[in-house]
Design a protein around this motif. Structure first.
Motif, short mmCIF file in Angstrom:
data_model
loop_
_atom_site.label_atom_id
_atom_site.label_comp_id
_atom_site.label_asym_id
_atom_site.label_seq_id
_atom_site.Cartn_x
_atom_site.Cartn_y
_atom_site.Cartn_z
N LEU A 111 35.98 33.02 37.07
CA LEU A 111 34.77 32.20 36.99
C LEU A 111 33.61 32.98 36.41
CD1 LEU A 111 34.38 29.97 40.19
CD2 LEU A 111 34.68 29.25 37.83
N GLY A 112 33.48 34.24 36.85
CA GLY A 112 32.37 35.05 36.38
C GLY A 112 32.34 35.10 34.86
N ILE A 113 33.50 35.40 34.28
CA ILE A 113 33.58 35.50 32.82
C ILE A 113 33.37 34.12 32.18
CG2 ILE A 113 35.12 36.07 30.91
CD1 ILE A 113 36.48 38.04 32.99
N SER A 114 34.00 33.09 32.77
CA SER A 114 33.96 31.77 32.15
C SER A 114 32.59 31.11 32.24
CB SER A 114 34.99 30.85 32.82
OG SER A 114 36.24 31.46 32.81
N ILE A 115 31.91 31.29 33.37
CA ILE A 115 30.58 30.68 33.51
C ILE A 115 29.64 31.28 32.46
CG2 ILE A 115 28.52 30.63 34.99
CD1 ILE A 115 30.28 30.17 37.36
N ASN A 116 29.74 32.59 32.33
CA ASN A 116 28.95 33.29 31.31
C ASN A 116 29.09 32.65 29.93
OD1 ASN A 116 28.33 36.60 30.37
ND2 ASN A 116 27.36 35.61 32.09
N GLY A 165 35.01 29.27 27.54
CA GLY A 165 34.77 29.50 28.97
C GLY A 165 35.72 28.72 29.87
N LEU A 181 32.81 23.52 36.56
CA LEU A 181 32.95 24.19 35.26
C LEU A 181 33.85 23.37 34.34
CD1 LEU A 181 32.49 26.83 33.56
CD2 LEU A 181 34.69 27.58 34.44
N LEU A 216 28.75 21.67 29.13
CA LEU A 216 29.11 23.02 29.59
C LEU A 216 27.97 23.65 30.38
CD1 LEU A 216 30.94 24.50 26.46
CD2 LEU A 216 31.96 23.79 28.62
N ALA A 239 28.49 24.58 34.22
CA ALA A 239 28.43 26.00 34.61
C ALA A 239 27.34 26.22 35.63
CB ALA A 239 28.19 26.87 33.38
N GLN A 287 28.51 24.89 38.98
CA GLN A 287 29.58 25.75 39.52
C GLN A 287 29.01 26.93 40.31
OE1 GLN A 287 33.19 25.32 38.92
NE2 GLN A 287 33.02 26.63 40.71
N LEU A 288 27.84 27.41 39.91
CA LEU A 288 27.26 28.57 40.58
C LEU A 288 27.03 28.34 42.07
CD1 LEU A 288 24.73 29.64 37.87
CD2 LEU A 288 26.67 30.96 38.71
N LEU A 343 30.48 29.10 43.96
CA LEU A 343 31.25 30.33 43.81
C LEU A 343 31.91 30.72 45.11
CD1 LEU A 343 29.00 32.64 41.68
CD2 LEU A 343 31.26 31.79 41.12
N ASN A 351 27.43 41.89 29.62
CA ASN A 351 28.33 40.77 29.78
C ASN A 351 29.22 40.94 31.01
OD1 ASN A 351 30.73 39.08 29.01
ND2 ASN A 351 29.32 38.72 27.31
N ILE A 352 29.59 39.81 31.67
CA ILE A 352 30.42 39.91 32.88
C ILE A 352 31.80 40.50 32.56
CG2 ILE A 352 31.47 38.64 34.78
CD1 ILE A 352 28.76 38.13 35.29
N MET A 353 32.29 40.21 31.37
CA MET A 353 33.59 40.75 30.97
C MET A 353 33.56 42.28 31.03
SD MET A 353 36.61 39.96 30.06
CE MET A 353 37.25 38.77 28.90
N ALA A 405 33.76 43.35 34.59
CA ALA A 405 35.11 43.21 35.14
C ALA A 405 36.01 44.35 34.67
CB ALA A 405 35.70 41.86 34.75
#
Lengths: 282, 248
Positions: A136-141, A150, B35, B52, B56, B59-60, B63, B225-227, B230
């Protein structure tokens, strides 16, 4: 590896269930375990539907079928993906029973009951608070930026996870049987892997908090002839200071004060409205 | 699109995702309801970027929505699909839509509790077939019998909310003072703290708390970035496992 070899050597006789029966059982489980979810039995009926093909294959008399089906209708609840292991082990035990081994029906029942809790514990935390959060973290971004990748990434990733984990969990449960499943749950490796996953989850949660809790003050004024914007001052001291404060408040209420999420939600509404009307937030 | 047809489609999707969809798909479609709902509604309304963003944002709040022992803090299909659709049809900003969706999600628990209670009837019927050794009918009960109550519980309220609600919200928005709409938006910015807070208390482990702090300030200071976060987290996790192995 050891257990697998032992299982093969002690069971020279031919197994009654073939791969097709097992695949069908796994597929029904991952599709329909929660189709008739209800407070009385939770996944009870779903479990019974999943194992019904095995029951039909193993037992031909109506009496045996009735006894076995009714037994698998009882209260049952676990996590679908990791818990598939229990269904696999149950298939193995019912098969042994049908082959005339000394397996008491009560023993099958108590195994299901003993394993469903621990596997739900592990499964729920891995699936819902680790895998889901990272995806979710990556996709919401991406989605916030308007990028279709996403949600697509989230769907593909989570579905692949569910299929792969439940497949391996189910078939290893079938191969290992009861004892080995118990041993696996207590092992150090299981704990180390969960800990490692927790680290990834924690760091992503922290990142999500900074990026997504939005609190901005609109207070501004002139001091000594120069324009001062409070938000800029706060940012220069510590960026995301107010989101952090709100998060700290929420955790304090949830954890220390044991308040319900509805209470916290209402608190946030009150804060949002009051601080907007006094022209502090905007 | 025709209002009635649109309401029917949204209500059907809400029911299907909430109770009928195969479980291995529901992990993403249901737990990520808002989402994915953002994408679905974006396609439905012909404005994917807007969909979107709304999805999104909603969705927050969820979580930290973790289903344990059959209970959920909110109804994610209703908040996600119906909530996004209503927000989009009223043309609200994403943050204001979040507050609408959260309210709907709480109300939606009524639908969920109704079917979770009433579906016992189907189970008792299946008990009779099981006692007769009829595996085929047990399967029929789980496949089709199980969907009668959920369909009524989800389709009807969602249809009515979508059909009557979108006009009502538009009218309401026209008369509401601008300050209240701002306040809704501000609150929408605060609500993700609840979702994240719930999640943190669920995985709470003091010795891992520093990692959450690292993640927080990586984004606060560097806006990464969150990626990236991670990947970094995965590397730290591997180092942690190796260190543990050495200790024995």
């Amino acid at each position: 590896m050891n257990t697998e070899n032992k299982a093969v050597s002690t069971e020279q006789e031919k197994r009654l269930l073939n791969r097709k029966d097992l695949l069908k059982t796994w597929w029904r489980w991952i599709c329909w375990a929660q189709r008739c979810y209800n407070y009385e039995r939770l996944m009870g009926l779903g479990f019974c539907q999943a194992i019904s093909a095995v029951v039909e294959k193993l037992f031909s008399s109506t009496k045996d079928r009735a006894e076995t089906l009714s037994r698998h209708m009882r209260f049952y609840n676990t996590e679908n993906n990791w818990g598939a292991m229990i269904l696999g082990a149950t298939c193995a035990l019912e098969e042994e029973r049908a082959m005339g081994h000394d397996v008491a029906p009560d023993m099958i029942d108590s195994m299901k009951n003993a394993l469903m809790g621990p596997l739900a514990g592990i499964g729920d935390s891995v699936t819902q608070s680790i895998v889901k959060v990272i995806l979710l973290g990556i996709s919401i971004n991406l989605a916030t930026e308007g990028n279709v990748i996403g949600p697509v990434l989230y769907i593909v990733g989570f579905t692949a996870y569910a299929l792969i984990v439940s497949y391996f969990s189910f078939f290893s449960g079938y191969r290992m049987g009861r004892g080995a499943v118990m041993k696996l749950l207590a092992s150090d490796t299981t704990k180390n892997v969960t800990d490692a996953l927790k680290i990834v989850s924690m760091i992503v949660i922290g990142a999500l908090a900074a990026g997504n809790i939005k609190v901005n003050t609109i207070v501004a004024g002139t001091f000594g002839g120069s324009e001062v914007v409070l938000q800029d001052v706060l940012n220069s001291i510590l960026p995301c200071m107010m989101p952090l404060a709100v998060l700290a408040l929420v955790i304090y209420l949830l954890k220390k004060k044991q308040k319900s999420s509805v209470f916290v939600l209402l608190t946030l509404f009150v804060i949002g409205f009051v601080l907007t009307f006094v022209n502090f937030l905007g | 699109m025709n209002q009635v047809l649109l309401a029917v489609i949204v209500a059907l999707i809400t029911w299907y995702v909430a109770t009928a969809m195969p479980m291995f798909l529901r992990w993403s479609f249901y737990l990520g309801g808002p989402l994915v709902g953002g994408l679905v509604c974006g396609i439905l309304f012909g404005d994917i970027t807007y969909g979107l963003q709304v999805g999104a944002t909603i969705q927050l709040a969820y979580l930290g929505a973790i289903a344990v022992g059959g209970t959920l803090p909110s109804e994610l299909a209703i908040a996600g699909y119906l909530g996004t659709a209503l927000t989009m049809s009223a043309g609200l900003a994403a943050e204001a839509g979040l507050t609408v969706a959260v309210a709907l999600g709480s109300l939606g628990l009524l639908c969920r509790n109704a079917y979770m209670t009433l579906n016992s009837i189907v189970v008792h019927k299946a008990d009779q077939y099981a006692a007769a050794g009829n595996a085929k009918m047990v399967r029929m009960m789980n496949q089709y019998g199980s969907q009668v109550v959920p369909f009524l519980c989800y389709f009807i309220p969602s249809f009515l909310a979508m059909y009557l609600g979108s006009q009502a919200i538009e009218k309401l928005m026209a008369v509401i003072p601008a300050k209240i709409i701002t306040a809704l938006g501000v609150t929408g910015g605060l609500i993700p703290a609840l979702g994240i807070g719930l999640l943190l208390t669920y995985v709470w482990d003091k010795k891992f708390l520093p990692y959450a702090v690292i993640g927080f300030f990586l984004v606060a200071y560097l806006n990464v970035n969150i990626m990236f976060v991670a990947i970094l987290g995965a590397c730290i996790a591997v180092l942690y496992m190796l260190a543990r192995k050495k200790e024995g």
